[in-house]
Design an enzyme around this catalytic site. Sequence first.
Site, PDB file in Angstrom:
ATOM      1  N   THR A 131      14.072  -1.927  -4.011  1.00 42.75           N
ATOM      2  CA  THR A 131      13.359  -2.704  -3.280  1.00 42.75           C
ATOM      3  C   THR A 131      13.821  -4.408  -3.495  1.00 42.75           C
ATOM      4  O   THR A 131      14.348  -4.632  -4.208  1.00 42.75           O
ATOM      5  CB  THR A 131      11.817  -2.734  -3.815  1.00 42.75           C
ATOM      6  OG1 THR A 131      11.443  -3.562  -4.894  1.00 42.75           O
ATOM      7  CG2 THR A 131      11.482  -1.334  -3.932  1.00 42.75           C
ATOM      8  N   GLY A 132      13.321  -5.021  -2.476  1.00 47.82           N
ATOM      9  CA  GLY A 132      13.843  -6.275  -2.469  1.00 47.82           C
ATOM     10  C   GLY A 132      15.432  -6.492  -2.027  1.00 47.82           C
ATOM     11  O   GLY A 132      16.295  -7.352  -2.591  1.00 47.82           O
ATOM     12  N   GLY A 186      17.302  -6.736   0.356  1.00 47.14           N
ATOM     13  CA  GLY A 186      17.886  -7.564   1.356  1.00 47.14           C
ATOM     14  C   GLY A 186      18.440  -8.986   0.903  1.00 47.14           C
ATOM     15  O   GLY A 186      19.175  -9.599   1.433  1.00 47.14           O
ATOM     16  N   GLY A 243      19.581 -11.647  -2.894  1.00 43.27           N
ATOM     17  CA  GLY A 243      19.497 -11.838  -4.271  1.00 43.27           C
ATOM     18  C   GLY A 243      20.047 -10.758  -5.195  1.00 43.27           C
ATOM     19  O   GLY A 243      20.750 -10.019  -5.084  1.00 43.27           O
ATOM     20  N   ASP A 271       6.560  -3.280   3.264  1.00 39.91           N
ATOM     21  CA  ASP A 271       6.089  -4.249   2.610  1.00 39.91           C
ATOM     22  C   ASP A 271       5.424  -3.447   1.072  1.00 39.91           C
ATOM     23  O   ASP A 271       4.493  -2.454   1.319  1.00 39.91           O
ATOM     24  CB  ASP A 271       4.974  -4.522   3.307  1.00 39.91           C
ATOM     25  CG  ASP A 271       3.965  -5.612   2.351  1.00 39.91           C
ATOM     26  OD1 ASP A 271       4.192  -5.764   1.290  1.00 39.91           O
ATOM     27  OD2 ASP A 271       3.118  -6.240   3.082  1.00 39.91           O
ATOM     28  N   VAL A 272       6.102  -3.614  -0.024  1.00 41.03           N
ATOM     29  CA  VAL A 272       5.746  -2.808  -1.058  1.00 41.03           C
ATOM     30  C   VAL A 272       4.404  -3.085  -1.627  1.00 41.03           C
ATOM     31  O   VAL A 272       3.769  -2.655  -2.461  1.00 41.03           O
ATOM     32  CB  VAL A 272       6.657  -3.404  -2.424  1.00 41.03           C
ATOM     33  CG1 VAL A 272       7.984  -2.944  -2.124  1.00 41.03           C
ATOM     34  CG2 VAL A 272       6.484  -4.809  -2.762  1.00 41.03           C
ATOM     35  N   TYR A 281       2.874 -16.392 -10.642  1.00 43.91           N
ATOM     36  CA  TYR A 281       4.219 -15.835 -10.852  1.00 43.91           C
ATOM     37  C   TYR A 281       4.332 -15.159 -12.307  1.00 43.91           C
ATOM     38  O   TYR A 281       4.786 -13.991 -12.594  1.00 43.91           O
ATOM     39  CB  TYR A 281       5.279 -16.735 -10.416  1.00 43.91           C
ATOM     40  CG  TYR A 281       6.655 -16.293 -10.527  1.00 43.91           C
ATOM     41  CD1 TYR A 281       7.172 -15.268  -9.599  1.00 43.91           C
ATOM     42  CD2 TYR A 281       7.707 -16.342 -11.559  1.00 43.91           C
ATOM     43  CE1 TYR A 281       8.526 -14.385  -9.556  1.00 43.91           C
ATOM     44  CE2 TYR A 281       8.797 -15.676 -11.536  1.00 43.91           C
ATOM     45  CZ  TYR A 281       9.350 -14.982 -10.560  1.00 43.91           C
ATOM     46  OH  TYR A 281      10.629 -14.406 -10.738  1.00 43.91           O
TER      47      TYR A 281
HETATM   48  P1  NAP Z   1      15.006 -13.182  -3.460  1.00 46.63           P
HETATM   49  O1  NAP Z   1      16.547 -13.592  -3.279  1.00 46.63           O
HETATM   50  O2  NAP Z   1      14.058 -13.742  -2.630  1.00 46.63           O
HETATM   51  O3  NAP Z   1      14.988 -11.711  -3.022  1.00 46.63           O
HETATM   52  C1  NAP Z   1      13.727 -10.916  -2.984  1.00 46.63           C
HETATM   53  C2  NAP Z   1      13.756 -10.033  -1.831  1.00 46.63           C
HETATM   54  O4  NAP Z   1      12.372  -9.381  -1.981  1.00 46.63           O
HETATM   55  C3  NAP Z   1      13.722 -10.706  -0.521  1.00 46.63           C
HETATM   56  O5  NAP Z   1      14.623 -10.217   0.275  1.00 46.63           O
HETATM   57  C4  NAP Z   1      12.183 -10.762   0.105  1.00 46.63           C
HETATM   58  O6  NAP Z   1      12.201 -10.670   1.408  1.00 46.63           O
HETATM   59  C5  NAP Z   1      11.793  -9.302  -0.539  1.00 46.63           C
HETATM   60  N1  NAP Z   1      10.387  -9.149  -0.421  1.00 46.63           N
HETATM   61  C6  NAP Z   1       9.450 -10.164  -0.464  1.00 46.63           C
HETATM   62  N2  NAP Z   1       8.168  -9.641  -0.539  1.00 46.63           N
HETATM   63  C7  NAP Z   1       8.379  -8.207  -0.159  1.00 46.63           C
HETATM   64  C8  NAP Z   1       7.577  -7.111   0.034  1.00 46.63           C
HETATM   65  N3  NAP Z   1       6.139  -7.562   0.043  1.00 46.63           N
HETATM   66  N4  NAP Z   1       8.106  -5.912   0.086  1.00 46.63           N
HETATM   67  C9  NAP Z   1       9.239  -5.926   0.258  1.00 46.63           C
HETATM   68  N5  NAP Z   1      10.182  -6.789  -0.234  1.00 46.63           N
HETATM   69  C10 NAP Z   1       9.825  -8.195  -0.574  1.00 46.63           C
HETATM   70  O7  NAP Z   1      14.802 -13.173  -4.771  1.00 46.63           O
HETATM   71  P2  NAP Z   1      15.423 -12.700  -6.216  1.00 46.63           P
HETATM   72  O8  NAP Z   1      15.857 -13.937  -6.746  1.00 46.63           O
HETATM   73  O9  NAP Z   1      16.670 -12.066  -5.763  1.00 46.63           O
HETATM   74  O10 NAP Z   1      14.568 -12.134  -7.122  1.00 46.63           O
HETATM   75  C11 NAP Z   1      14.619 -10.439  -7.234  1.00 46.63           C
HETATM   76  C12 NAP Z   1      13.550 -10.321  -8.302  1.00 46.63           C
HETATM   77  O11 NAP Z   1      13.960 -10.955  -9.651  1.00 46.63           O
HETATM   78  C13 NAP Z   1      12.267 -10.584  -8.291  1.00 46.63           C
HETATM   79  O12 NAP Z   1      11.100  -9.575  -8.437  1.00 46.63           O
HETATM   80  C14 NAP Z   1      11.847 -11.984  -8.886  1.00 46.63           C
HETATM   81  O13 NAP Z   1      10.939 -12.250  -9.325  1.00 46.63           O
HETATM   82  C15 NAP Z   1      12.944 -11.539 -10.033  1.00 46.63           C
HETATM   83  N6  NAP Z   1      13.557 -12.737 -10.755  1.00 46.63           N
HETATM   84  C16 NAP Z   1      14.348 -13.828 -10.326  1.00 46.63           C
HETATM   85  C17 NAP Z   1      14.941 -14.555 -10.937  1.00 46.63           C
HETATM   86  C18 NAP Z   1      15.725 -15.629 -10.322  1.00 46.63           C
HETATM   87  O14 NAP Z   1      16.146 -16.769 -10.965  1.00 46.63           O
HETATM   88  N7  NAP Z   1      16.137 -15.606  -9.141  1.00 46.63           N
HETATM   89  C19 NAP Z   1      14.645 -14.732 -12.376  1.00 46.63           C
HETATM   90  C20 NAP Z   1      13.931 -13.668 -12.830  1.00 46.63           C
HETATM   91  C21 NAP Z   1      13.311 -12.661 -12.255  1.00 46.63           C
HETATM   92  P3  NAP Z   1      11.981 -12.209   2.078  1.00 46.63           P
HETATM   93  O15 NAP Z   1      12.946 -13.177   1.933  1.00 46.63           O
HETATM   94  O16 NAP Z   1      11.776 -11.670   3.478  1.00 46.63           O
HETATM   95  O17 NAP Z   1      10.438 -12.424   1.369  1.00 46.63           O
END
Ligand code: NAP
Length: 236
Positions: free
Chosen positions: A23-24, A26, A28, A74-75, A169
Amino acid sequence: MAAAAGSLSGPRLRLSSRLALVTGGGSGIGRAVCRRFAEEGSAVVVVDVDESSAEETLRSLPHGDQRHSVFVTDVSCPQSVHSLVSAVQKQFSRPPCVAVNCAGITMDGLLLKMEAEAFERVLKVNLMGTFLVIQAVARALIASGAKRGSIVNLGSIVGKVGNLGQTNYTASKAGVVALTKSSAKELARFGIRCNAIVPGFIDTRMAAKVPPKVLEKVLQLVPMGRLGDASGGLFM
Ligand code: NAP
């Protein structure tokens, strides 16, 4: 063995018999996870709420749409997650034996100013979304008679230490860790492992939303003095 990555005709890849749902996927971390699984030979189900970014991930995978699929979901919506897992089973004739819960959002704001809706939405996507996917995938695996499975959830370092402007968060990510521990205890008897990873700050769209002042402070705590790289700097 790095030379074998990306070629399904090379030596047997570690994950060649696996079906992984991410999931997610698309963006990062989720996109990097999809790529890594595909490079190791797994078929990948790219799940995201945003179709175009999920399609972009799919196009970047070795063997693109011949082997992998996109599902727009949408999860945070129970019915959508239920339909997702049913549709995946229909298409691949089996449930995913791996699920990686990367879908997540931030809606930052100071505690004293935060609207209840912003608190609720972040909990719904990050925590309930993770619960719904764990439950749907575990149910499908158990019903199919599979004897093993692996679920990986994304927590965050700020779920442990807290962060300014992120009461919603951080609460969701602390919840993900507790959810993972309880799920692991319940699902172990079915051969399903459940683990969480708790990353520091990684260079993605999510991190790009963090105000520069906050980021500066965070980087002072990182020995390398830079954000993590989702695409596998780890293996260099
Ligand atoms: P990201 O680039 O924003 O990727 C998150 C993806 O999840 C986006 O494609 C987003 O789509 C999608 N998404 C959002 N809401 C959704 C929903 N309801 N159903 C399905 N998909 C959904 O973020 P990331 O940094 O890769 O984060 C990935 C995970 O790692 C997250 O859980 C985040 O909390 C965690 N994390 C991130 C970091 C960091 O520093 N980046 C650190 C610790 C943990 P949209 O863009 O269209 O919203």
